[in-house]
Design a protein around this motif. Structure first.
Motif, PDB file in Angstrom:
ATOM      1  N   PRO A   1      -4.847   3.897  -3.736  1.00 28.71           N
ATOM      2  CA  PRO A   1      -6.170   3.985  -3.107  1.00 28.71           C
ATOM      3  C   PRO A   1      -6.388   5.257  -2.289  1.00 28.71           C
ATOM      4  CG  PRO A   1      -4.766   2.417  -1.953  1.00 28.71           C
ATOM      5  CD  PRO A   1      -4.033   2.811  -3.191  1.00 28.71           C
TER       6      PRO A   1
ATOM      7  N   LEU B   1      -6.192  11.217  -3.311  1.00 28.29           N
ATOM      8  CA  LEU B   1      -7.453  11.933  -3.409  1.00 28.29           C
ATOM      9  C   LEU B   1      -7.249  13.290  -4.088  1.00 28.29           C
ATOM     10  CD1 LEU B   1      -8.721  11.233   0.224  1.00 28.29           C
ATOM     11  CD2 LEU B   1      -9.137   9.877  -1.844  1.00 28.29           C
ATOM     12  N   GLU B   2      -8.378  13.915  -4.503  1.00 30.46           N
ATOM     13  CA  GLU B   2      -8.285  15.243  -5.092  1.00 30.46           C
ATOM     14  C   GLU B   2      -7.717  16.250  -4.089  1.00 30.46           C
ATOM     15  OE1 GLU B   2     -12.019  16.441  -6.641  1.00 30.46           O
ATOM     16  OE2 GLU B   2     -12.165  14.776  -8.063  1.00 30.46           O
TER      17      GLU B   2
ATOM     18  N   SER C   1     -11.249  -3.940   2.680  1.00 28.81           N
ATOM     19  CA  SER C   1     -11.360  -3.073   1.512  1.00 28.81           C
ATOM     20  C   SER C   1     -10.807  -1.692   1.846  1.00 28.81           C
ATOM     21  CB  SER C   1     -12.823  -2.966   1.081  1.00 28.81           C
ATOM     22  OG  SER C   1     -12.980  -1.990   0.081  1.00 28.81           O
TER      23      SER C   1
ATOM     24  N   ILE D   1     -11.595   1.060   0.174  1.00 28.97           N
ATOM     25  CA  ILE D   1     -12.595   2.077  -0.148  1.00 28.97           C
ATOM     26  C   ILE D   1     -13.867   1.905   0.669  1.00 28.97           C
ATOM     27  CG2 ILE D   1     -13.950   3.109  -2.008  1.00 28.97           C
ATOM     28  CD1 ILE D   1     -10.908   3.523  -2.198  1.00 28.97           C
ATOM     29  N   TYR D   2     -14.356   0.679   0.765  1.00 29.07           N
ATOM     30  CA  TYR D   2     -15.581   0.410   1.526  1.00 29.07           C
ATOM     31  C   TYR D   2     -15.205   0.205   2.996  1.00 29.07           C
ATOM     32  CZ  TYR D   2     -17.723  -0.216  -3.040  1.00 29.07           C
ATOM     33  OH  TYR D   2     -18.163  -0.025  -4.318  1.00 29.07           O
TER      34      TYR D   2
ATOM     35  N   LEU E   1     -15.491  -1.020  -9.792  1.00 28.07           N
ATOM     36  CA  LEU E   1     -15.324   0.035  -8.788  1.00 28.07           C
ATOM     37  C   LEU E   1     -13.976  -0.094  -8.073  1.00 28.07           C
ATOM     38  CD1 LEU E   1     -18.921   0.030  -7.264  1.00 28.07           C
ATOM     39  CD2 LEU E   1     -17.934   1.704  -8.848  1.00 28.07           C
TER      40      LEU E   1
ATOM     41  N   LEU F   1     -11.267   1.202 -10.518  1.00 29.01           N
ATOM     42  CA  LEU F   1     -11.299   2.656 -10.668  1.00 29.01           C
ATOM     43  C   LEU F   1     -10.755   3.367  -9.438  1.00 29.01           C
ATOM     44  CD1 LEU F   1     -14.775   3.166 -12.398  1.00 29.01           C
ATOM     45  CD2 LEU F   1     -12.512   3.350 -13.444  1.00 29.01           C
ATOM     46  N   ASN F   2     -11.027   2.805  -8.261  1.00 33.18           N
ATOM     47  CA  ASN F   2     -10.603   3.434  -7.004  1.00 33.18           C
ATOM     48  C   ASN F   2      -9.273   2.896  -6.481  1.00 33.18           C
ATOM     49  OD1 ASN F   2     -12.959   5.145  -6.540  1.00 33.18           O
ATOM     50  ND2 ASN F   2     -14.086   3.237  -6.279  1.00 33.18           N
ATOM     51  N   ARG F   3      -8.615   2.044  -7.280  1.00 34.13           N
ATOM     52  CA  ARG F   3      -7.350   1.428  -6.875  1.00 34.13           C
ATOM     53  C   ARG F   3      -7.491   0.686  -5.538  1.00 34.13           C
ATOM     54  NH1 ARG F   3      -6.710   2.656 -11.384  1.00 34.13           N
ATOM     55  NH2 ARG F   3      -4.905   3.604 -12.384  1.00 34.13           N
ATOM     56  N   ASP F   4      -8.616   0.022  -5.369  1.00 27.11           N
ATOM     57  CA  ASP F   4      -8.828  -0.792  -4.170  1.00 27.11           C
ATOM     58  C   ASP F   4      -8.145  -2.134  -4.410  1.00 27.11           C
ATOM     59  OD1 ASP F   4      -9.693  -2.103  -1.920  1.00 27.11           O
ATOM     60  OD2 ASP F   4     -11.749  -1.361  -2.048  1.00 27.11           O
TER      61      ASP F   4
END
Length: 307
Positions: A34, A37-38, A78, A80-81, A265, A268-271
């Motif tokens: 999660p 990041l880039e 969460s 991501i959120y 979502l 995709l975001n590994r949450d």
């Protein structure tokens, strides 16, 4: 009946435990994380974040933490959120998925049963062939193909409905996603009903009822349909669970804020916690609805209880 329900419930609990366990380890074994990041975070910042979410602990200890929290009804925050827990996100999204799924399920069940009964009563006639061809089409063409085609025709071409979004939740916003979600299930219900009704109409007790001169409506509605609905009821449990808890493809295609879109979502975001929360939700729905199906089975056919 109480003993029957209790035994079914006890046999279902290990299933939920196995699903949760497998899902927990599978999502963590998958590459990425999660916080990958880039632009990588500073090592100290990343270490502090992992410590907050217990991601610095051994995997088995993370599992123990998570299982203990789930048993208390806590699905965790969460990743991501920000400032949202998984329970809050699910409670926000579930009403949208259930409204969409309820309409689709009503259309699929009633439409499929009516089509199947009509086709069975007119076996090997052109209406039978036409209805079964339609159901075969709905069962073989995936909804990620049907959805864009209907959107191009009715939303882009004719401009009768919006291309997506929930809007005010009215007819114009929901008609396309409901049809796309209902069509594959309607096809299955139609074929199941037709096959079981043909078998039921040839049963000895139905022939006896006809020989006694009972009206056709009574023979079909009271005697044949009751036996013909048994496979439909069996399929209804898992279907209702998958439809009511959100369709990943339909909600993504039409940009609907349901549980299925959160699952995509989250994956995709590994949450991890968001994905696990949706998995637990779907598992519980399947268990509860299958239990209801077993109870309905026992009421329709008392022999099920005693077996």
């Amino acid at each position: 009946m109480l003993r029957f329900v209790s035994l079914r419930l006890l046999s279902a609990l290990p299933t939920v435990f196995i699903v949760v366990t497998l899902s927990f380890f599978m999502i963590r074994i998958a590459p990425g994380g999660p916080f990958n990041l880039e632009r990588p975070l500073e090592p100290q910042v990343l270490a502090n974040i992992k410590a907050v979410y217990h991601l610095d602990q051994p995997l088995w200890l993370q599992y123990v933490y998570y299982l203990g929290n789930v048993l208390r009804g806590d699905f965790g925050p969460s990743f991501i959120y920000k400032d949202y827990t998984v329970a809050e996100l699910i409670l926000q999204a579930l009403p949208y998925s259930m409204i969409l799924g309820a309409w689709a399920l009503v259309i699929a069940v009633f439409g499929g049963v009516l089509m199947g009964v009509y086709a069975a009563l007119r076996q090997n006639s052109w209406p039978d062939y036409a209805l079964m061809a339609f159901s075969a089409l709905g069962n073989t063409v995936p909804n990620f193909v049907i959805g864009p085609i209907l959107t191009l025709i009715f939303a882009v071409g004719l401009q009768l409905v919006p291309t997506g979004s929930w809007g005010d939740g009215g007819f114009r916003n929901l008609i396309l996603p409901v049809i796309v979600l209902a069509l594959p299930q309607l096809a299955v219900f139609a074929r199941l009903t037709r096959g079981s009704m043909i078998e039921a109409l040839r049963a000895d007790h139905v022939r006896t009822a006809r020989a006694y001169g009972l009206p056709a409506s009574s023979v079909v509605g009271r005697h044949a349909l009751r036996a013909g609905l048994m496979p439909v009821i069996s399929y209804l449990g898992p279907t209702a669970a998958s439809v009511l808890t959100g369709s990943i493809i339909v909600e993504t295609l039409f940009s609907l804020p349901g549980v299925g879109r959160y699952f995509v979502l989250g994956a995709l975001n590994r949450d991890y916690t968001l994905v696990m929360g949706t998995v637990v939700l779907i598992s519980v729905f399947i268990v509860v609805l299958n239990l209801l199906v077993d109870v309905i089975y026992a009421f329709i056919d008392p022999r099920v209880r005693y077996e």
